[in-house]
Design a protein around this motif. Structure first.
Motif, mmCIF file in Angstrom:
data_model
loop_
_atom_site.group_PDB
_atom_site.id
_atom_site.type_symbol
_atom_site.label_atom_id
_atom_site.label_comp_id
_atom_site.label_asym_id
_atom_site.label_seq_id
_atom_site.Cartn_x
_atom_site.Cartn_y
_atom_site.Cartn_z
ATOM 1 N N GLN A 209 0.870 -1.179 0.000
ATOM 2 C CA GLN A 209 0.000 0.000 0.000
ATOM 3 C C GLN A 209 0.901 1.221 0.000
ATOM 4 O OE1 GLN A 209 -2.560 -0.512 3.456
ATOM 5 N NE2 GLN A 209 -4.350 -0.655 2.121
ATOM 6 N N PHE A 210 0.824 1.970 -1.089
ATOM 7 C CA PHE A 210 1.556 3.236 -1.187
ATOM 8 C C PHE A 210 0.522 4.309 -1.448
ATOM 9 C CE2 PHE A 210 2.982 6.482 -4.245
ATOM 10 C CZ PHE A 210 4.008 7.095 -3.536
ATOM 11 N N GLN A 211 0.529 5.371 -0.676
ATOM 12 C CA GLN A 211 -0.469 6.418 -0.888
ATOM 13 C C GLN A 211 0.184 7.728 -1.317
ATOM 14 O OE1 GLN A 211 -3.128 7.538 2.389
ATOM 15 N NE2 GLN A 211 -4.753 7.677 0.854
ATOM 16 N N VAL A 212 -0.420 8.329 -2.347
ATOM 17 C CA VAL A 212 0.086 9.588 -2.886
ATOM 18 C C VAL A 212 -0.383 10.740 -1.997
ATOM 19 C CG1 VAL A 212 0.108 11.107 -4.895
ATOM 20 C CG2 VAL A 212 -0.128 8.634 -5.201
ATOM 21 N N ALA A 213 0.574 11.496 -1.459
ATOM 22 C CA ALA A 213 0.210 12.626 -0.602
ATOM 23 C C ALA A 213 0.462 13.958 -1.291
ATOM 24 C CB ALA A 213 0.993 12.569 0.697
ATOM 25 N N GLY A 227 4.800 10.007 -1.731
ATOM 26 C CA GLY A 227 4.026 9.538 -0.587
ATOM 27 C C GLY A 227 4.797 8.519 0.227
ATOM 28 N N ARG A 228 4.056 7.808 1.035
ATOM 29 C CA ARG A 228 4.677 6.849 1.941
ATOM 30 C C ARG A 228 4.252 5.438 1.571
ATOM 31 N NH1 ARG A 228 5.573 7.187 8.370
ATOM 32 N NH2 ARG A 228 5.455 4.975 8.882
ATOM 33 N N VAL A 229 5.194 4.532 1.638
ATOM 34 C CA VAL A 229 4.858 3.114 1.544
ATOM 35 C C VAL A 229 4.362 2.714 2.937
ATOM 36 C CG1 VAL A 229 5.668 0.786 1.004
ATOM 37 C CG2 VAL A 229 6.724 2.762 -0.139
ATOM 38 N N PHE A 230 3.077 2.459 3.053
ATOM 39 C CA PHE A 230 2.509 2.122 4.362
ATOM 40 C C PHE A 230 2.651 0.637 4.675
ATOM 41 C CE2 PHE A 230 0.544 6.248 3.807
ATOM 42 C CZ PHE A 230 0.559 6.738 5.099
ATOM 43 N N ARG A 231 2.745 -0.160 3.599
ATOM 44 C CA ARG A 231 2.782 -1.610 3.772
ATOM 45 C C ARG A 231 3.499 -2.215 2.585
ATOM 46 N NH1 ARG A 231 -3.220 -4.066 4.368
ATOM 47 N NH2 ARG A 231 -2.810 -4.580 2.210
ATOM 48 N N GLY A 232 4.161 -3.322 2.774
ATOM 49 C CA GLY A 232 4.726 -4.068 1.662
ATOM 50 C C GLY A 232 5.926 -3.419 1.020
ATOM 51 N N GLU A 233 6.132 -3.791 -0.250
ATOM 52 C CA GLU A 233 7.307 -3.353 -0.996
ATOM 53 C C GLU A 233 6.889 -2.942 -2.394
ATOM 54 O OE1 GLU A 233 11.589 -5.172 -1.203
ATOM 55 O OE2 GLU A 233 10.246 -6.603 -0.204
ATOM 56 N N VAL A 287 -3.597 12.932 -5.818
ATOM 57 C CA VAL A 287 -3.424 12.927 -4.369
ATOM 58 C C VAL A 287 -4.497 12.068 -3.707
ATOM 59 C CG1 VAL A 287 -3.675 14.405 -2.334
ATOM 60 C CG2 VAL A 287 -2.228 15.126 -4.227
ATOM 61 N N GLY A 288 -4.093 11.241 -2.780
ATOM 62 C CA GLY A 288 -5.036 10.424 -2.023
ATOM 63 C C GLY A 288 -5.166 9.012 -2.559
ATOM 64 N N GLU A 289 -4.705 8.787 -3.790
ATOM 65 C CA GLU A 289 -4.898 7.469 -4.401
ATOM 66 C C GLU A 289 -3.870 6.455 -3.886
ATOM 67 O OE1 GLU A 289 -7.251 9.258 -8.224
ATOM 68 O OE2 GLU A 289 -5.195 8.614 -8.567
ATOM 69 N N THR A 290 -4.295 5.190 -3.890
ATOM 70 C CA THR A 290 -3.445 4.136 -3.322
ATOM 71 C C THR A 290 -2.937 3.206 -4.411
ATOM 72 O OG1 THR A 290 -4.862 4.155 -1.347
ATOM 73 C CG2 THR A 290 -3.330 2.324 -1.553
ATOM 74 N N VAL A 291 -1.654 2.899 -4.367
ATOM 75 C CA VAL A 291 -1.053 1.913 -5.265
ATOM 76 C C VAL A 291 -0.985 0.584 -4.518
ATOM 77 C CG1 VAL A 291 1.045 1.286 -6.548
ATOM 78 C CG2 VAL A 291 0.281 3.677 -6.488
ATOM 79 N N THR A 292 -1.476 -0.475 -5.161
ATOM 80 C CA THR A 292 -1.541 -1.798 -4.523
ATOM 81 C C THR A 292 -1.077 -2.872 -5.510
ATOM 82 O OG1 THR A 292 -3.752 -2.349 -5.335
ATOM 83 C CG2 THR A 292 -3.652 -1.050 -3.301
ATOM 84 N N PRO A 293 -0.891 -4.101 -5.026
ATOM 85 C CA PRO A 293 -0.662 -5.197 -5.972
ATOM 86 C C PRO A 293 -1.948 -5.405 -6.785
ATOM 87 C CG PRO A 293 -0.135 -5.878 -3.726
ATOM 88 C CD PRO A 293 -0.861 -4.578 -3.631
ATOM 89 N N ILE A 294 -1.828 -5.932 -7.993
ATOM 90 C CA ILE A 294 -3.017 -6.150 -8.828
ATOM 91 C C ILE A 294 -3.961 -7.157 -8.178
ATOM 92 C CG2 ILE A 294 -3.727 -7.153 -11.062
ATOM 93 C CD1 ILE A 294 -1.325 -5.664 -12.284
ATOM 94 N N ASP A 295 -3.388 -8.123 -7.454
ATOM 95 C CA ASP A 295 -4.238 -9.154 -6.860
ATOM 96 C C ASP A 295 -4.597 -8.870 -5.396
ATOM 97 O OD1 ASP A 295 -1.824 -9.511 -5.674
ATOM 98 O OD2 ASP A 295 -1.553 -11.597 -6.289
ATOM 99 N N ASN A 296 -4.368 -7.654 -4.947
ATOM 100 C CA ASN A 296 -4.747 -7.326 -3.564
ATOM 101 C C ASN A 296 -5.088 -5.838 -3.475
ATOM 102 O OD1 ASN A 296 -4.870 -7.004 -0.690
ATOM 103 N ND2 ASN A 296 -3.709 -8.919 -0.533
#
Ligand code: GDP
Length: 313
Positions: A209-213, A227-233, A287-296
């Motif tokens: 989970q990476f969120q654009v700030a 932004g910050r990587v809140f979880r994972g890699e 801003v505010g959008e989250t980058v995630t794995p495609i399968d999660n």
């Protein structure tokens, strides 16, 4: 037990305009260069933005990263102006601590209250730097009473009320934990950061989970989400999903990742939970959008956006 990223600290620096934020960060940068290696640091590091120069106030947040005692300290500058409340709030969500800079003569001012409230609301524990202690008119102890009063008015919790204090002359590059003496450098501030700011949680084995700030743009790579990587890699070349603010999802390939060092942005291959980074590869990132794995695909809670300058569509 929870794993921590002991190798990094993420902080924001907050203050009323002219209380010395820029001078302090420039000096920390210079001194970390002295502690680490001799590195040329541009004057007025944080005031590089042209619009900002025109207005004479900091309106766009900037990242600075400093290495001290084998730890990376990421410092986010914040706009003090109330028009940028959303931006301040988003920055507060990216960091684990804040440095509140207060002028030793002026004491607490309207923007001190405004930015401190944002930090306290995010449960951050501020460190207080009483700056300009070199001024003849400095009245540091009275100013600390004012700061404490302000914390109480703003409903600070018990932990927040026990804020550590350093007394500094940013312009002279000196600081101390004692009001009536200055040391030769700002080591006490560096040490205070390492001691009091919590290290980020390392949950890099969980899904990304990476969120654009904040947004940036560069002619070479296009739009950049900071932004910050809140979880994972996250890795260069990785196929990821962008959870859009409008509820749709777009997949993209991470073309470049940037970490911060000094005042520069350096290309990196990967980043993990706790890191503050910039990501390119998606023109339609906001801003505010989250980058995630495609399968999660699990989005982080929405962020508060209130300033038109960041709607770069
Ligand atoms: P910012 O608006 O919080 O980024 O404040 P600046 O860093 O731009 O500083 C505002 C003014 O205060 C500048 O003229 C600085 O030179 C001056 N200043 C900053 N730190 C000190 C200090 O420790 N002592 C004195 N006397 N002046 C300072």
């Amino acid at each position: 037990m929870m794993n921590l990223r002991e190798d990094i600290r993420n902080i924001a620096i907050i203050a009323h305009v002219d209380h010395g934020k820029t001078t302090l960060v420039d000096e920390l940068l210079k001194q970390s260069g002295i502690f680490r290696e001799n590195e040329h640091v541009a004057e007025r590091a944080m005031d590089s933005n042209d619009i900002e120069r025109e207005r004479g106030i900091t309106i766009l947040a900037k990242n600075t990263a400093i290495d001290y005692k084998d730890k990376r300290i990421n410092i986010l500058d914040t706009p003090g102006h109330a028009d940028f409340g959303g931006e301040v709030e988003r920055i507060m969500k990216m960091v684990d601590g804040v440095i509140l800079v207060v002028d030793a003569y002026e004491g607490t001012m309207p923007q001190t209250r405004f930015v401190l409230k944002k930090a306290l609301d995010q449960d951050l524990k501020p460190l207080v730097v009483v700056n300009k202690i070199d001024k003849e008119t400095a009245r540091a102890e009275a100013v600390i009473d004012e700061v404490l009063e302000l914390f109480i008015e703003l409903d600070a919790n018990d932990e927040q009320l026990e804020f550590p204090v350093a007394y500094a002359s940013a312009i002279n590059g000196t600081a101390s934990l004692e009001v009536d003496k200055q040391e030769e450098n700002m080591q006490s501030i560096f040490d205070m950061i390492l001691e009091y700011v919590p290290a980020p949680v390392d949950n890099s084995d969980e899904p990304l989970q990476f969120q654009v700030a904040l947004l940036d743009y560069n002619d070479y790579v296009g739009r950049i989400g900071i932004g910050r990587v809140f979880r994972g890699e996250i890795k260069v070349g990785q196929q990821v999903s962008l959870m859009k603010n409008d509820g749709t999802v777009k997949n993209f390939r991470v073309t470049k990742l940037f970490g911060f060092f000094g005042l520069q942005r350096l290309e990196i291959e990967s980043a993990k939970a706790g890191d503050l980074i910039a990501v390119s590869g998606m023109e339609d990132i906001n801003v505010g959008e989250t980058v995630t794995p495609i399968d999660n695909q699990e989005a982080l809670p929405l962020l508060h956006i209130d300033e038109p300058t960041l709607q770069m569509t």
